[in-house]
Design a protein around this motif. Structure first.
Motif, PDB file in Angstrom:
ATOM      1  N   ASN A  76       4.489  -2.597   7.361  1.00 41.56           N
ATOM      2  CA  ASN A  76       3.114  -2.259   6.982  1.00 41.56           C
ATOM      3  C   ASN A  76       2.276  -1.969   8.220  1.00 41.56           C
ATOM      4  OD1 ASN A  76       1.002  -2.143   4.820  1.00 41.56           O
ATOM      5  ND2 ASN A  76       0.126  -3.740   6.101  1.00 41.56           N
ATOM      6  N   ARG A 106       3.027   1.932   3.143  1.00 44.09           N
ATOM      7  CA  ARG A 106       2.212   0.738   2.885  1.00 44.09           C
ATOM      8  C   ARG A 106       2.327   0.307   1.426  1.00 44.09           C
ATOM      9  NH1 ARG A 106      -2.656   0.487   3.138  1.00 44.09           N
ATOM     10  NH2 ARG A 106      -3.280   2.642   3.030  1.00 44.09           N
ATOM     11  N   TRP A 107       2.275   1.251   0.493  1.00 48.20           N
ATOM     12  CA  TRP A 107       2.403   0.883  -0.924  1.00 48.20           C
ATOM     13  C   TRP A 107       3.833   0.458  -1.266  1.00 48.20           C
ATOM     14  CZ3 TRP A 107      -1.109  -0.773  -4.044  1.00 48.20           C
ATOM     15  CH2 TRP A 107      -2.446  -0.473  -3.767  1.00 48.20           C
ATOM     16  N   TRP A 152       2.067 -10.028  -1.471  1.00 49.55           N
ATOM     17  CA  TRP A 152       1.379  -9.115  -0.560  1.00 49.55           C
ATOM     18  C   TRP A 152      -0.101  -9.463  -0.492  1.00 49.55           C
ATOM     19  CZ3 TRP A 152      -2.847  -5.980  -1.229  1.00 49.55           C
ATOM     20  CH2 TRP A 152      -3.185  -5.215  -0.116  1.00 49.55           C
ATOM     21  N   ASN A 153      -0.617  -9.471   0.726  1.00 50.42           N
ATOM     22  CA  ASN A 153      -2.043  -9.688   0.905  1.00 50.42           C
ATOM     23  C   ASN A 153      -2.405  -9.338   2.342  1.00 50.42           C
ATOM     24  OD1 ASN A 153      -4.752 -10.881   0.911  1.00 50.42           O
ATOM     25  ND2 ASN A 153      -4.048 -11.821  -0.989  1.00 50.42           N
ATOM     26  N   ASN A 161      -3.844 -11.229  -5.857  1.00 53.87           N
ATOM     27  CA  ASN A 161      -2.702 -11.901  -5.246  1.00 53.87           C
ATOM     28  C   ASN A 161      -3.104 -13.192  -4.528  1.00 53.87           C
ATOM     29  OD1 ASN A 161      -1.145  -9.827  -6.228  1.00 53.87           O
ATOM     30  ND2 ASN A 161      -0.831  -8.847  -4.248  1.00 53.87           N
ATOM     31  N   GLU A 180      -6.838  -1.640  -2.787  1.00 55.90           N
ATOM     32  CA  GLU A 180      -6.080  -2.672  -2.074  1.00 55.90           C
ATOM     33  C   GLU A 180      -6.799  -4.015  -2.107  1.00 55.90           C
ATOM     34  OE1 GLU A 180      -5.035  -1.707   1.935  1.00 55.90           O
ATOM     35  OE2 GLU A 180      -4.018   0.136   1.354  1.00 55.90           O
ATOM     36  N   SER A 236      -5.543  -7.510  -3.429  1.00 55.90           N
ATOM     37  CA  SER A 236      -5.613  -8.651  -2.523  1.00 55.90           C
ATOM     38  C   SER A 236      -6.244  -9.861  -3.204  1.00 55.90           C
ATOM     39  CB  SER A 236      -6.422  -8.263  -1.284  1.00 55.90           C
ATOM     40  OG  SER A 236      -6.680  -9.390  -0.493  1.00 55.90           O
ATOM     41  N   VAL A 287       3.700  -3.104  -0.399  1.00 57.85           N
ATOM     42  CA  VAL A 287       2.974  -3.822  -1.453  1.00 57.85           C
ATOM     43  C   VAL A 287       3.897  -4.059  -2.645  1.00 57.85           C
ATOM     44  CG1 VAL A 287       1.080  -3.657  -3.140  1.00 57.85           C
ATOM     45  CG2 VAL A 287       0.691  -2.973  -0.754  1.00 57.85           C
ATOM     46  N   SER A 288       4.644  -3.036  -3.044  1.00 56.81           N
ATOM     47  CA  SER A 288       5.505  -3.192  -4.221  1.00 56.81           C
ATOM     48  C   SER A 288       6.663  -4.141  -3.957  1.00 56.81           C
ATOM     49  CB  SER A 288       6.013  -1.833  -4.710  1.00 56.81           C
ATOM     50  OG  SER A 288       6.929  -1.275  -3.799  1.00 56.81           O
TER      51      SER A 288
END
Length: 166
Positions: free
Chosen positions: A120, A84-85, A95-96, A23, A16, A20, A88-89
């Protein structure tokens, strides 16, 4: 086996952090501004301390693995990780875990964001409670659920203000 599970969660957190950083570079290159810088190190520290506390409590206090509780909590951790993923997707380059807002970027209303503003954080809350309980580390579950609530109170307020909700 539990220590391996905790190590895998830690490795996932490192992945992650790589997302991060990538991104964040993209966001800053597109005019992104960071908000709430003060609470980010607290969040990172809390999550690292959670993993260490899970290991410590189980080892030091000889917490047992109770199958019905443990396997249920493994399922909660797996489901929260999947959510959570999913976040992110859906957010993609936006996403960060740092609070970086790119001017003019539209608010996301797809995926789990169709139903709630902060999916999230809902998943993280479930995970923070469940991860220690996989191996009956109830003191860690209580302490970090409270700590997480305090951190998320600050974070969500900062995020809502930065997104124009407040």
């Amino acid at each position: 086996m539990y220590y391996l599970f905790i190590a895998l969660v830690g490795a996932e957190r490192l992945v992650e952090l790589a997302f991060s950083r990538r991104n964040a570079r993209w966001s800053f290159a597109h005019g992104g501004q960071e908000f709430g810088r003060g609470h980010y190190p607290v969040m990172v520290g809390m999550h690292a301390a959670l993993l260490l506390s899970c290991v410590f409590e189980v080892a030091a206090l000889h917490r047992p693995f109770i199958p019905v509780l443990g396997w249920t909590m493994v399922a909660v951790v797996a489901a929260s990780t999947a959510v959570r993923w999913w976040c992110v997707s859906v957010l993609g380059k936006h996403w960060n875990p740092r609070l970086i807002i790119v001017p003019g970027a539209p608010l996301v209303h797809a995926g789990p964001y169709r139903w709630i503003h902060h999916p999230n954080y809902t998943a993280v809350t479930a995970e923070v409670a469940a991860l220690p309980l996989v191996h009956s580390a109830w003191l860690t579950a209580i302490a970090f659920t409270i700590a997480n609530a305090l951190v998320l109170r600050v974070r969500i307020h900062a995020e809502d203000a930065a997104l124009g909700y407040a």
